[in-house]
Design a protein around this motif. Structure first.
Motif, short mmCIF file in Angstrom:
data_model
loop_
_atom_site.label_atom_id
_atom_site.label_comp_id
_atom_site.label_asym_id
_atom_site.label_seq_id
_atom_site.Cartn_x
_atom_site.Cartn_y
_atom_site.Cartn_z
N ASP A 41 20.84 32.11 4.36
CA ASP A 41 21.27 30.76 4.72
C ASP A 41 20.15 29.73 4.74
O ASP A 41 20.27 28.66 4.16
CB ASP A 41 21.99 30.77 6.07
N LYS A 42 19.07 30.02 5.42
CA LYS A 42 17.98 29.04 5.53
C LYS A 42 17.38 28.76 4.16
O LYS A 42 17.06 27.63 3.84
CB LYS A 42 16.88 29.54 6.47
N LYS B 253 18.84 28.88 1.25
CA LYS B 253 19.77 28.03 0.50
C LYS B 253 19.68 26.58 0.98
O LYS B 253 19.67 25.66 0.17
CB LYS B 253 21.20 28.55 0.64
N GLU B 254 19.62 26.39 2.29
CA GLU B 254 19.51 25.03 2.84
C GLU B 254 18.23 24.35 2.37
O GLU B 254 18.25 23.17 1.99
CB GLU B 254 19.51 25.08 4.37
N ASP C 2 18.49 23.49 -1.33
CA ASP C 2 19.38 22.33 -1.50
C ASP C 2 18.66 21.04 -1.12
O ASP C 2 18.83 20.01 -1.78
CB ASP C 2 20.64 22.49 -0.65
N GLU C 3 17.85 21.09 -0.07
CA GLU C 3 17.12 19.90 0.35
C GLU C 3 16.12 19.46 -0.73
O GLU C 3 16.00 18.27 -1.03
CB GLU C 3 16.40 20.17 1.67
N LYS D 297 19.82 29.22 -7.32
CA LYS D 297 19.69 30.30 -6.34
C LYS D 297 19.79 31.68 -7.01
O LYS D 297 20.24 32.64 -6.41
CB LYS D 297 20.68 30.14 -5.20
#
Length: 107
Positions: free
Chosen positions: A39-40, A42-43, A46-47, A79
Motif C-alpha cells: 500500500d505505501k 503504491k501511494e 502515485d504521488e 507498478k
C-alpha cells in the motif's frame, strides 16, 4: 548520498520489513518468490506520477534526468517493478522534491 549510506538505509528498511512494520505482499507470476511493500509503495509511486504530470515532464525526460530508460520509469509507474530506494530518491529529486522521515502521528 554515498554508497554506504544507501546500503545502510536499505538494510534498515529490510529490518523494518522483517519486523512487519512495512506490510509486504507477494507478487504473482515471478520466477522466484518476490515480495513488495504494497500500500505505501503504491501511494508513493502515485504521488511521484502526479508530481511528474503536474510539471508536464514526460517519462522519457524523467528517465534522462535520473540516468535511466523510459521503460524503467514506465514499469515503476505501472507498478510492475518496485524501484530501489536510490532510484526512487533520484526520481523525487529530479522533480525538485526531497524525502523526509517523520515520526508517525506527527503529520
Amino acid at each position: 548520498m554515498g554508497f554506504y549510506e544507501d546500503i545502510e538505509k536499505s538494510l534498515l528498511e529490510a529490518i523494518e520489513m522483517e519486523k512487519g512494520n512495512i506490510p509486504m505482499a507477494q507478487k504473482e507470476n515471478m520466477p522466484a518468490p518476490t515480495f513488495v511493500a504494497s500500500d505505501k509503495e503504491k501511494e508513493l509511486i502515485d504521488e511521484v506520477v502526479n508530481l511528474r504530470k503536474e510539471q508536464n515532464i514526460s517519462q522519457n525526460h524523467l528517465a534522462k534526468l535520473t540516468g535511466n530508460k523510459q521503460q524503467a520509469i514506465s514499469r515503476i509507474e505501472k507498478k510492475e517493478n518496485s524501484p530501489s530506494l536510490k532510484l526512487f530518491y533520484s526520481m523525487v529529486n529530479a522533480l525538485g522534491y526531497d524525502i523526509k522521515i517523520v515520526k508517525q502521528g506527527t503529520l
